[in-house]
Design an enzyme around this catalytic site. Structure first.
Site, short mmCIF file in Angstrom:
data_model
loop_
_atom_site.label_atom_id
_atom_site.label_comp_id
_atom_site.label_asym_id
_atom_site.label_seq_id
_atom_site.Cartn_x
_atom_site.Cartn_y
_atom_site.Cartn_z
N GLU A 196 37.98 -6.23 -43.70
CA GLU A 196 38.73 -5.38 -42.47
C GLU A 196 40.42 -5.66 -42.44
O GLU A 196 40.72 -4.73 -42.08
CB GLU A 196 37.93 -6.07 -41.18
CG GLU A 196 36.69 -5.69 -40.70
CD GLU A 196 35.75 -6.24 -41.78
OE1 GLU A 196 35.90 -7.37 -42.31
OE2 GLU A 196 34.57 -5.89 -41.69
N HIS B 115 28.19 -8.28 -33.03
CA HIS B 115 28.07 -6.91 -33.11
C HIS B 115 28.43 -6.21 -31.80
O HIS B 115 28.61 -5.03 -31.87
CB HIS B 115 26.83 -6.48 -33.74
CG HIS B 115 26.64 -6.74 -35.18
ND1 HIS B 115 26.63 -8.12 -35.66
CD2 HIS B 115 26.41 -6.00 -36.42
CE1 HIS B 115 26.46 -8.13 -37.02
NE2 HIS B 115 26.24 -6.88 -37.46
#
Length: 325
Positions: free
Chosen positions: A60, A129
């Site tokens: 990321e 998540h």
């Protein structure tokens, strides 16, 4: 107009914008060949080419750094971070670089990056998540945070975000991807950023919310209306910077307000909204500002979501409590 879910509306917005402007690139983990983990970018690689819709390594920080460099080089990147919790791995790129660039350049130059990510509970995801991190990122000046509550808003807000010349963190609630359908125009359109949507007008009390809690609030309002309670419902759409003028106008009319968020009490943006109301409408309030939020604990594992997340019953209860004061 065709009836679409949020996945279809976002796919359509991305595709139309990429056809309109060749500088727009979409990249991230699995967005190319697989069409994204939720198939939001399904078919785009085949239609627009592997040079414009492509996969990246599972990194990321690299995704965000590449987006920053591409934007400075004249592109308009739309990177995807699969889940908002993973943005923590790229927080320097998002908050330390993208959000500060226009300030560093004395207003002369922005970075047109729209970072798409998912968040939100109700679908039983693993740890990290579902986390609601919008409140954390909202504390960084220079970054817009946009959260649509349905397909129509998703297409129009994403289009406006991509055309904007400053960084946008575009959050898509997982539970809303396929659970809500709406009529969505085939043609491209924009919904203005930084402007809240008064979904329905009312006279007794105001509910201020965003994302999936818009729909929980609607369920609560249906029950409240049976008892003759008139509720004004505001969907923020853009949560940073949020539209305080629309909120204050509503509060001054109704005299009572409940702020609803899915995030924990100590996070989210509810506390900020409540402070602004206290400063801007203190003498118009007939009761203390009500609040609905999740408990101050880590987002639970999927088995415990149903007893942790705010819902319509809790919202209804808080509205009745605020009205009784």
């Amino acid at each position: 107009m065709a009836v679409k879910n949020m996945v279809q509306a976002i796919n359509e917005a991305l595709t139309q914008e990429m056809k309109r402007d060749e500088r727009i690139l979409v990249f991230g983990e699995d967005v190319g060949t697989n069409g994204g983990v939720f198939r939001v970018t399904d078919g785009m690689r085949a239609e627009l080419g592997e040079d414009r819709v492509f996969d990246t390594p599972l990194a990321e920080s690299g995704i965000m750094g590449m987006a920053m460099g591409m934007a400075m080089g004249g592109f308009r990147p739309v990177p995807e971070i699969q889940f908002s919790g993973f943005t923590m791995e790229a927080i320097d790129g998002l908050l330390g670089q993208l959000s500060r660039h226009r300030y560093r350049m004395a207003g002369r130059e922005g970075v047109p990056v729209t970072v798409r990510s998912t968040f939100g509970g109700g679908v039983g995801t693993p740890e990290l998540h579902s986390d609601n991190l919008e409140g954390l990122f909202a504390q960084s000046p220079g970054l817009r945070i946009v959260i649509p509550s349905g397909p129509y808003d998703a297409k129009g807000l994403l289009t406006a975000s991509i055309r904007n010349n400053d960084p946008v963190y575009f959050l898509e609630h997982l539970k809303l991807y396929r659970s809500i359908t709406e009529e969505v125009p085939e043609e491209s359109y924009e919904i203005p950023l930084d402007k809240a949507h008064v979904i329905q007008e009312g006279s007794d009390i105001t509910i201020v919310t965003y994302g999936a809690m818009v729909h929980e609030s609607k369920k609560a309002i249906e029950k409240l209306q049976k008892d003759g309670i008139s509720v004004e419902l505001i969907d923020l759409r853009t949560v940073a910077p949020f539209d305080i003028d629309t909120i204050l106008d509503s509060v001054k009319k109704t005299g009572r307000v409940v702020v609803v968020q899915e995030a924990q009490r100590l996070t989210g943006i509810g506390n900020h909204i409540m402070a602004e109301i206290a400063e801007g409408a203190m003498y118009d309030l007939e009761a203390a500002v009500g609040r609905v939020a999740a408990p101050d604990s880590h987002f639970p594992f999927g088995q415990a979501e149903s007893i942790w997340l705010p819902n319509a019953s809790i919202i209804e209860e808080q509205v009745r409590k605020t009205l009784a004061e």
